[in-house]
Design an enzyme around this catalytic site. Structure first.
Site, mmCIF file in Angstrom:
data_model
loop_
_atom_site.group_PDB
_atom_site.id
_atom_site.type_symbol
_atom_site.label_atom_id
_atom_site.label_comp_id
_atom_site.label_asym_id
_atom_site.label_seq_id
_atom_site.Cartn_x
_atom_site.Cartn_y
_atom_site.Cartn_z
ATOM 1 N N ASN A 31 -8.041 -6.743 -2.634
ATOM 2 C CA ASN A 31 -8.599 -8.083 -2.475
ATOM 3 C C ASN A 31 -8.698 -8.703 -3.864
ATOM 4 O OD1 ASN A 31 -10.982 -6.522 -3.312
ATOM 5 N ND2 ASN A 31 -12.147 -8.350 -2.770
ATOM 6 N N HIS A 55 -3.019 -13.502 -9.473
ATOM 7 C CA HIS A 55 -3.220 -12.130 -9.019
ATOM 8 C C HIS A 55 -3.230 -11.143 -10.188
ATOM 9 C CE1 HIS A 55 -2.776 -12.956 -4.700
ATOM 10 N NE2 HIS A 55 -1.990 -13.940 -5.113
#
Length: 181
Positions: A33, A44
């Protein structure tokens, strides 16, 4: 890398992090997550110390070391990034078993829609929880999602001391070779 106050990082808990995806990728990498740094930046694996980007390069997936802010370049290499659970947290242990199960169902639907050649889940614990497979080990998995093969990779977090950059790069390179076949 921008610096954020603790208050700014906490506010990032409410920010979704868009996937980096396209149809028919060679490999769709799937994190557990988003962390708060990822949510704050929108990139990310953004936390300094996370080894995803160096390992991706050392394993031969990318011709140079990409920065998290360059994640938009991944699809041209046939790569993408998503997460098992969309909710940003400071630590993965803040996630519930239900979030993992629901995330696994949503991930399965996403993979069926996008049809990557390989789904690479980075984190054995996340894979086991999301897909109810307590015996899974790092490496290729027996089951598929449609025509998509599944590979479990070590978690690149700096907290995962069992794996070095070198040993992680070797495992990522095994996947790269399989994805090129």
């Amino acid at each position: 890398m921008p610096r954020f106050t603790q208050a700014e990082l906490e506010a990032a808990r409410d920010r979704p992090v868009p996937d980096v995806v396209a149809d028919g990728l060679r490999v769709l990498f799937c994190g557990i997550n988003p962390g708060l740094m990822t949510a704050a930046t929108g990139h990310h694996f953004a936390r300094p110390g996370n080894r995803f980007w160096p390992v991706l390069h050392l394993s031969g997936f990318t011709p140079r070391l990409l920065k998290p802010a360059e994640q938009h370049e991944l699809p041209r290499y046939g790569l993408g990034i998503t997460n098992v659970v969309a909710r940003p947290t400071a630590r993965a242990d803040e996630l519930s078993a239900e979030e993992y199960r629901e995330g696994g169902l949503l991930l399965r639907a996403k993979v069926e829609r996008l049809r990557p050649r390989w789904l690479a889940v980075v984190g054995i614990t996340a894979y086991r929880a999301a897909f109810a497979d307590r015996t899974a080990q790092v490496g290729p998995q027996e089951g598929t999602i449609g025509d998509t093969r599944v590979w479990v990779l070590p978690n690149p977090s700096g907290l995962n001391a069992h794996w070095t950059v070198t040993t992680m790069a070797e495992e990522f390179a095994r996947l790269r070779r399989a994805a090129e076949e």
